[in-house]
Scaffold this active site. Structure first.
Site, PDB file in Angstrom:
ATOM      1  N   ASP A  11       3.461   0.765   7.097  1.00 32.69           N
ATOM      2  CA  ASP A  11       2.877  -0.261   7.967  1.00 32.69           C
ATOM      3  C   ASP A  11       3.570  -0.150   9.315  1.00 32.69           C
ATOM      4  OD1 ASP A  11       1.444  -2.649   8.754  1.00 32.69           O
ATOM      5  OD2 ASP A  11       3.293  -3.766   8.496  1.00 32.69           O
ATOM      6  N   SER A  12       3.045  -0.861  10.302  1.00 32.17           N
ATOM      7  CA  SER A  12       3.682  -0.876  11.613  1.00 32.17           C
ATOM      8  C   SER A  12       5.014  -1.615  11.567  1.00 32.17           C
ATOM      9  CB  SER A  12       2.760  -1.566  12.613  1.00 32.17           C
ATOM     10  OG  SER A  12       2.445  -2.864  12.140  1.00 32.17           O
ATOM     11  N   CYS A  74      -1.740  -1.508   6.163  1.00 35.92           N
ATOM     12  CA  CYS A  74      -1.848  -1.997   7.539  1.00 35.92           C
ATOM     13  C   CYS A  74      -3.331  -2.044   7.901  1.00 35.92           C
ATOM     14  CB  CYS A  74      -1.110  -1.030   8.466  1.00 35.92           C
ATOM     15  SG  CYS A  74      -1.304  -1.409  10.217  1.00 35.92           S
ATOM     16  N   GLU A 153       6.607 -11.812  12.244  1.00 36.69           N
ATOM     17  CA  GLU A 153       7.769 -10.932  12.480  1.00 36.69           C
ATOM     18  C   GLU A 153       9.013 -11.767  12.810  1.00 36.69           C
ATOM     19  OE1 GLU A 153       8.152  -7.310  12.712  1.00 36.69           O
ATOM     20  OE2 GLU A 153       6.208  -7.063  11.745  1.00 36.69           O
ATOM     21  N   CYS A 187      -5.008  -8.415   7.982  1.00 37.99           N
ATOM     22  CA  CYS A 187      -3.773  -7.814   8.474  1.00 37.99           C
ATOM     23  C   CYS A 187      -2.717  -8.153   7.427  1.00 37.99           C
ATOM     24  CB  CYS A 187      -3.426  -8.430   9.827  1.00 37.99           C
ATOM     25  SG  CYS A 187      -1.743  -8.106  10.374  1.00 37.99           S
ATOM     26  N   HIS A 189       0.273  -8.686   7.592  1.00 36.86           N
ATOM     27  CA  HIS A 189       1.255  -9.713   7.956  1.00 36.86           C
ATOM     28  C   HIS A 189       0.783 -11.115   7.549  1.00 36.86           C
ATOM     29  CE1 HIS A 189       3.088  -6.632  10.452  1.00 36.86           C
ATOM     30  NE2 HIS A 189       4.019  -7.482  10.866  1.00 36.86           N
TER      31      HIS A 189
HETATM   32  N1  DGL Z   1       0.386  -5.177   9.651  1.00 36.93           N
HETATM   33  C1  DGL Z   1      -0.477  -4.778  10.721  1.00 36.93           C
HETATM   34  C2  DGL Z   1      -1.923  -4.853  10.228  1.00 36.93           C
HETATM   35  O1  DGL Z   1      -2.161  -5.007   9.077  1.00 36.93           O
HETATM   36  C3  DGL Z   1      -0.436  -5.652  11.944  1.00 36.93           C
HETATM   37  C4  DGL Z   1       0.718  -5.644  12.842  1.00 36.93           C
HETATM   38  C5  DGL Z   1       0.524  -4.835  14.100  1.00 36.93           C
HETATM   39  O2  DGL Z   1      -0.167  -5.249  15.044  1.00 36.93           O
HETATM   40  O3  DGL Z   1       1.139  -3.795  14.120  1.00 36.93           O
HETATM   41  O4  DGL Z   1      -2.832  -4.753  11.003  1.00 36.93           O
END
Ligand code: DGL
Length: 272
Positions: A11-12, A74, A153, A187, A189
């Protein structure tokens, strides 16, 4: 370090840990190698080319560790680079869009589905297009929620936190007015904001968690392709990041729902 039987998840940043949490639950005997690109998060505000470049670097790092499957946990990567990854990777791949959409169409009763994600995800219409394929009569309402990523975050996720509630109301109001009965947390997150989102939307609205659905889908693929480990002893996951391990460790426990006792190793992702 090389783990021939591991599942590679990336993931990011921290969001993909919502999938790792479910992997540890459904496949405890599988070794997980996780990469969080904490040095370059967020991806969701970046261009298509940049997201693709980052996605392939992340996948290459995992391939160097001999993983047997790659999971882009992600929404942004899955939406923008998913097809390219699926075509070019030498091991089975899944992102979060397909598994999540399958569940959403099963759950909706009124055919009105909300999709929330990063700007890149929403601009790609990846979820909408997939939902329309699965259920042609579906009505899809999309909303980009970039501030949700920063809230998560930074651990500002509590349902009683005034800032959290305010941002949730700001982003979710149109979906509520449109009468959606199902919302895709598009997402990885966002599951950490589940309680605050549910408080605002009401208990009758089903929230579909992309990390949870993806881990279960990946487990099914591995089972079907006879790729599950023969060794039934529980395994400890390994974590890698591209920025300091300390920042990651302080919030990772929230995602995993347990204390973060594991070693976190920093790598230089630009090399891959
Ligand atoms: N976890 C990333 C997603 O699912 C989002 C966070 C980002 O913008 O990097 O899109």
């Amino acid at each position: 370090m090389s783990s021939p039987n591991a599942i590679g998840v990336f993931d990011s940043g921290l969001g993909g840990l919502s999938a790792v949490k479910e992997f540890l639950h459904v496949l405890p005997a599988e070794k997980i190698i996780y990469f969080g690109d904490t040095g370059r998060v967020p991806y969701g505000t970046r261009s298509r080319d940049t997201i693709r470049k980052y996605a392939f670097q992340d996948a290459n790092f995992l391939l160097k560790n001999n993983v047997k499957m790659i999971v882009a946990a992600c929404g942004t990567v899955s939406s923008v680079a998913g097809d390219a990854l699926r075509e070019r990777l030498p091991v089975p791949y899944t992102g979060v869009v397909n598994p999540t959409c399958f569940t959403a169409v099963r759950k909706t009763k009124n055919g009105k589905i909300g999709v929330i994600g990063t700007a890149a995800t929403v601009n790609s219409h990846s979820y909408k297009l997939r939902l329309q394929k699965l259920m042609p009569e579906v009505q899809v309402f999309e909303q980009a929620c970039p501030l949700f990523v920063s809230l998560v975050e930074n651990g500002v996720i509590h349902r009683d936190d005034q800032i959290t509630r305010l941002v949730v109301r700001r982003y979710m109001a149109d979906l509520k007015d449109n009468g959606v009965d199902t919302v895709i947390l598009g997402c990885t997150h966002f599951p950490l904001l589940r309680e605050a989102i549910s408080d605002y939307m009401g208990g009758d609205v089903t929230l579909v968690d992309s990390g949870y659905e993806t881990a279960n889908y990946a487990a099914k693929v591995l089972r079907e392709q006879d790729l599950l480990s023969d060794d039934s002893a529980p395994k400890q996951p390994s974590f890698f990041v591209s920025d300091t391990p300390e920042g990651f460790k302080s919030v990772a426990g929230l995602f995993l729902g347990r204390d973060m006792e594991h070693t976190v190793t920093q790598i230089d992702i630009e090399q891959y």
